[in-house]
Design an enzyme around this catalytic site. Structure first.
Site: not given
Ligand code: NAD
Length: 487
Positions: A40, A44, A46, A118, A209, A290, A463
Site C-alpha cells: 500500500k 522495501g 519500514t 489488502a 527510560e 517499542g 593481520h
Molecule cells: P525497544 O523495545 O528496543 O525499547 C523500548 C524501551 O522503551 C525499553 O527500554 C522500555 O523499557 C522503554 N519504555 C517503554 N515504555 C516506556 C515509557 N512509557 N517511558 C519510558 N520508557 C519506556 O523498542 P524500540 O527501540 O522502539 O525498537 C522497536 C523494535 O524495533 C525493537 O524490537 C527492535 O527489534 C527493532 N529495531 C531493531 C534495530 C536494529 O536491529 N538495529 C533498530 C531499531 C529497531
C-alpha cells in the site's frame, strides 16, 4: 463479489513488501510459483524507507562529522559544518536506490506487483482497495497467502504522533532542522541509536527510560562502553521514569512530564529508581518505546487466522499460521523484530509452499544495535547457556589489545565467545566495539557449522584486522591467546 470488481487469481499472495514480504515474493518467483505482491505504500517497507536504512545512513553521516571533529589526536583539526538538508538528500538517495532496486528485482523474478491495501474476505480471497479517490478495489483469489505487514511504533498515552513536537522514529529521521534539544523516551534500540545521531548533530539529548539501564536484555558488560560513550557525547539519562504527558508549548518548545516508574529495577544498576516527577524543557520529544504488529486492519478473522494477546500472528518453524495455507513472516509474526529474521522467514515460507523441506533454525540469528560503539550478539549468552544446562567455557579479547582497533582510533569494547566446556562447540558470542555488526557474521557461521573453539582459533585471520579479535577470544577460552593474559 462487489459490482464492478475484477477478480483475479494467484498461487501465492504476499501482503506487504518489506524485507520479509519482498524476499518471500522473490524467492517464490525463483521457485517458479505464480506470485503477487500487494503493497500500500513503498517497496522495501519500514526497513528500507523509514527504519534501518535511513537510520544507518544518518548514523554514518554523523559519525563522519563527529570523527572529523574529534581527530586532533591523529593530527587532524577540522570543524565540519553540517548541512542537514544535504545530509537528508544523501540519505534519501540511498533509500531511493534501494527501493527502486527492490521493485526491479521483484519484476525480474516474475513477481506481479499490485498497489493497494489488502483485507481478507474469506480464507482464499482478499479484497485490495487502491488508494486515491475513485480508484476502486479488486478481488484476488489465492492458493497460499504470506502475511508480511510488519509493525508500527507504539503510541503511549499523552503523546500523539500527529502533534508536531511529538516524533516517532520515522519523523525523527526526516527532520528539516536540527532541534536544540530532544527528549528521547525509551533507551531501547531506536532510542539509543537516534540519541547518538542527534547528540552528534549538536542537540542536547535527554533519554528517559522506565527501567534502570539502557538496552534491556543485553548484558551489563556490553552496555557499559555504550553508556560511557553516550556520556562523552553529552547525552543525559533519567532512569526509572515513565513519560506521562507534555504541556506548555511556546517558542522555546514544550515541557515533558515524567513520573517515577512503577516497575522495579531489573538490572541492579547503580542508578536509583526515581521518587519525584520530572518536568523537562525540550524542543521535541521522540517516543521509541517499542513496536506493535500491524495485524488489526487485515480482517484476519474472515480467513480464520488467529493472533495472540499482543496481536502477533503465531507461527511454527515453517512460518505457518494456524491456517494451513496461510503463512506469516517478519515483525507481524513476532519477536525478534529484526529485518533479517523476517527475510529468513520469508524464504522459508516460499520454499515450504514450493514443497521443499524448509524450516527456520532460530539458534543463530544475530542481533545488532548500531550504537556507538556497536553491540552485536548471536546464539546464547553465558547465562542462557548455563540456564540451558551447559557447563560453559568463555573467552574474551579486548579491542585495546588489537593493533587494528588502535589504528582506527576505536578501541573500546571486546569480543566474547561462549562454548560448551565438554566438547568446545560454540554456543554464542557477543561483541561490543568497532564493526561489531560485521564481525558477528563469522561467529554466526561458526555456530551454524557446528564449529568448536579449536576451529575458530586454528583459522588463520588476516593481520592487522579486527577479526583477529574473534580468533584471540577463542584462543583465550582455550587458555592460549597471544595478545592478552589468559586467566
Ligand atoms: P525497544 O523495545 O528496543 O525499547 C523500548 C524501551 O522503551 C525499553 O527500554 C522500555 O523499557 C522503554 N519504555 C517503554 N515504555 C516506556 C515509557 N512509557 N517511558 C519510558 N520508557 C519506556 O523498542 P524500540 O527501540 O522502539 O525498537 C522497536 C523494535 O524495533 C525493537 O524490537 C527492535 O527489534 C527493532 N529495531 C531493531 C534495530 C536494529 O536491529 N538495529 C533498530 C531499531 C529497531
Amino acid at each position: 463479489m462487489v459490482v464492478g470488481d475484477v477478480t483475479t487469481g494467484t498461487d501465492v499472495l504476499v501482503i506487504g513488501a518489506g524485507p520479509a514480504g519482498y524476499v518471500a515474493a522473490i524467492r517464490a518467483g525463483q521457485l517458479d510459483l505464480d506470485v503477487t505482491l500487494v503493497e500500500k505504500d513503498a517497496y522495501g517497507g519500514t526497513c528500507l524507507n523509514y527504519g534501518c536504512i535511513p537510520s544507518k545512513a544518518l548514523i554514518t553521516a554523523t559519525d563522519v562529522a563527529h570523527e572529523a571533529a574529534t581527530a586532533e589526536e591523529m593530527g587532524i583539526h577540522a570543524d565540519p559544518a553540517i548541512d542537514l538538508a544535504g545530509m537528508m538528500d544523501w540519505k534519501d538517495s540511498v533509500v531511493e536506490q534501494l527501493t527502486s532496486g527492490v521493485e526491479k528485482l521483484c519484476k525480474a523474478n516474475g513477481v506481479s506487483l499490485l498497489e493497494g491495501t489488502a483485507r481478507f474476505a474469506d480464507e482464499h480471497t482478499v479484497r485490495v482497495s487502491h488508494s486515491g479517490e475513485g480508484q476502486g478495489s479488486e478481488t484476488l483469489e489465492f492458493e497460499h497467502a504470506i502475511v508480511a505487514t510488519g509493525s508500527r511504533p507504539i503510541e503511549i498515552p499523552g503523546f500523539d504522533f500527529s502533534d508536531e513536537p511529538v516524533l516517532d522514529s520515522r519523523q525523527a529521521l526526516a527532520l528539516e532542522s536540527v532541534p536544540d534539544s530532544l527528549v528521547v523516551v525509551g533507551a531501547g534500540y531506536i532510542g539509543m541509536e537516534l540519541a547518538s545521531v542527534f547528540a552528534k548533530l549538536g542537540t542536547d539529548v535527554t533519554v528517559l527510560e522506565m527501567l534502570d539501564s539502557i538496552l534491556p536484555g543485553y548484558d551489563d558488560d556490553l552496555k557499559r562502553p555504550v553508556k560511557a560513550r553516550a556520556g562523552d557525547l553529552g547525552i543525559e539519562f533519567e532512569f526509572g521514569y515513565t513519560a506521562s504527558d507534555w504541556h506548555g508549548r511556546d517558542e522555546d518548545g514544550i515541557r515533558v512530564v515524567a513520573e517515577p516508574a512503577e516497575r522495579p529495577a531489573v538490572d541492579g544498576g547503580a542508578d536509583a529508581v526515581a521518587d519525584e516527577s520530572l518536568d523537562l524543557e525540550t524542543e521535541a520529544v521522540l517516543v521509541a518505546v517499542g513496536r506493535e504488529p500491524v495485524s488489526d486492519s487485515l480482517s484476519l478473522e474472515e480467513a480464520g487466522i488467529e493472533t495472540n494477546d499482543r496481536g502477533f500472528i503465531d507461527t511454527d518453524s515453517r512460518a505457518r499460521t494456524n491456517v494451513e495455507h496461510v503463512f506469516a513472516v517478519g515483525d507481524v509474526a513476532g519477536e525478534p523484530m529484526l529485518a533479517h529474521k523476517g527475510s529468513a522467514e520469508g524464504k522459508t515460507a516460499a520454499e515450504v509452499i514450493a514443497g521443499d523441506p524448509a524450516a527456520l533454525d532460530q539458534q543463530a540469528i544475530p542481533a545488532v544495535v548500531f550504537t556507538d560503539p556497536e553491540i552485536a550478539t548471536v546464539g546464547m549468552t553465558e547465562a542462557e547457556a548455563e540456564e540451558a544446562g551447559f557447563e560453559t567455557a568463555t573467552g574474551t579479547f579486548p579491542f585495546r589489545a588489537s593493533g587494528r582497533a588502535l589504528t582506527t582510533g576505536c578501541d573500546d569494547g571486546f569480543v566474547k565467545v561462549v562454548a560448551d566446556e565438554a566438547d568446545g562447540y560454540l554456543l554464542g558470542a557477543s561483541i561490543v566495539g568497532p564493526e561489531a555488526s560485521e564481525l558477528i557474521a563469522e561467529l554466526g557461521l561458526a555456530i551454524e557449522l557446528g564449529a568448536t573453539l579449536e576451529d575458530v582459533a586454528a583459522t588463520v585471520h588476516a593481520h592487522p584486522t579486527l577479526s583477529e579479535s574473534v580468533m584471540e577470544a577463542a584462543e583465550n577460552a582455550l587458555g592460549h591467546a597471544i595478545h592478552t593474559l589468559n586467566r
